[in-house]
Design a protein around this motif. Structure first.
Motif, PDB file in Angstrom:
ATOM      1  N   LEU A   1      50.394  47.705  40.551  1.00 21.28           N
ATOM      2  CA  LEU A   1      49.214  47.277  41.958  1.00 21.28           C
ATOM      3  C   LEU A   1      49.917  46.668  42.936  1.00 21.28           C
TER       4      LEU A   1
ATOM      5  N   GLU B   1      48.385  41.946  46.126  1.00 23.11           N
ATOM      6  CA  GLU B   1      47.076  41.250  46.536  1.00 23.11           C
ATOM      7  C   GLU B   1      45.867  41.776  45.556  1.00 23.11           C
ATOM      8  N   LEU B   2      46.253  42.905  44.915  1.00 21.69           N
ATOM      9  CA  LEU B   2      45.122  43.443  43.891  1.00 21.69           C
ATOM     10  C   LEU B   2      45.553  43.107  42.524  1.00 21.69           C
TER      11      LEU B   2
ATOM     12  N   ILE C   1      38.302  41.633  41.212  1.00 21.88           N
ATOM     13  CA  ILE C   1      39.138  42.389  42.013  1.00 21.88           C
ATOM     14  C   ILE C   1      38.055  43.368  42.400  1.00 21.88           C
TER      15      ILE C   1
ATOM     16  N   LEU D   1      38.197  47.063  43.429  1.00 21.85           N
ATOM     17  CA  LEU D   1      38.966  48.221  43.195  1.00 21.85           C
ATOM     18  C   LEU D   1      38.672  49.201  44.295  1.00 21.85           C
TER      19      LEU D   1
ATOM     20  N   ARG E   1      39.395  49.015  47.130  1.00 17.30           N
ATOM     21  CA  ARG E   1      40.700  48.862  48.058  1.00 17.30           C
ATOM     22  C   ARG E   1      41.869  49.669  47.492  1.00 17.30           C
ATOM     23  N   LEU E   2      41.721  50.269  46.244  1.00 17.65           N
ATOM     24  CA  LEU E   2      42.631  51.053  45.553  1.00 17.65           C
ATOM     25  C   LEU E   2      42.678  52.509  46.270  1.00 17.65           C
TER      26      LEU E   2
END
Length: 196
Positions: A35, A38-39, A186, A188, A190-191
């Motif tokens: 990852l 930042e994640l 988190i 997710l 943004r993934l």
């Protein structure tokens, strides 16, 4: 899978219960390293508690400024001081992580012996602080101890009242329970996902 690759678990899995910490280390940190910082690691590292204000401030600066991926992650790095579970290095920082789940510190000073300083101590974290100190070569140096909450508190109590950690290495403490709560935050979305 990393624990198997590094021969921490037998091919039949017969020693799996003995090596549960190694399996946990490989599975957890082996996955999280893919990852962006930042994640993943940022959320884990944000839970670290340092009992020295200077290290606390510098640590927070490092995790605030770090982006994307940290340069290199090594599992079960070994030298004459022992074998640390995870070693993360970049151009400006060296981070060693010792991970516990069911077992405690593997070596300790005898009850009747008070080491003069960190260079003499047999304590596992003292030895690893010497390892990180050697590897730092002018970079900032940190040793993180990750364990269940109760074990972490016991180790904090037994470590902080002695001068057994290299003064150039920041000793931080993390617990699995805080990491779980941090990871729940988190986003997710943004993934980026692969396209089929």
């Amino acid at each position: 899978m990393l624990a198997e690759i590094y021969n921490k678990i037998s091919q039949t899995g017969s020693n799996l219960s003995d090596r549960l910490e190694d399996k946990l280390t490989g599975d957890f940190f082996g996955t999280i390293r893919y990852l962006p910082f930042e994640l993943g690691l940022k959320h884990i590292f944000a839970t670290a508690e340092f009992h020295h204000e200077g290290f606390n401030k510098n640590w927070n600066d490092i995790i605030r400024k770090q982006k994307e991926h940290i340069a290199q992650t090594e599992f079960w790095y070994r030298d004459e001081e022992g074998e640390i579970d995870v070693l993360i290095t970049s151009d400006n920082v060296v981070i060693g992580i010792e991970i516990k789940y069911l077992s405690g510190i593997s070596s300790e000073d005898p009850d009747n012996v008070v080491p003069f300083d960190y260079k003499e101590s047999l304590n596992q974290l003292s030895r690893y602080s010497r390892m990180i100190e050697k590897l730092s070569n002018g970079r900032e140096a940190y040793l993180l101890f990750l364990a269940p909450y109760e074990m972490m508190k016991t180790v904090i109590k037994s470590t902080l009242n002695r001068s057994i950690i290299s003064p150039s290495v920041g000793l931080g403490f993390m617990c699995w329970e805080d990491i779980l709560e941090s990871l729940k935050t988190i986003n997710l979305n943004r993934l980026e996902t692969g396209r089929s």
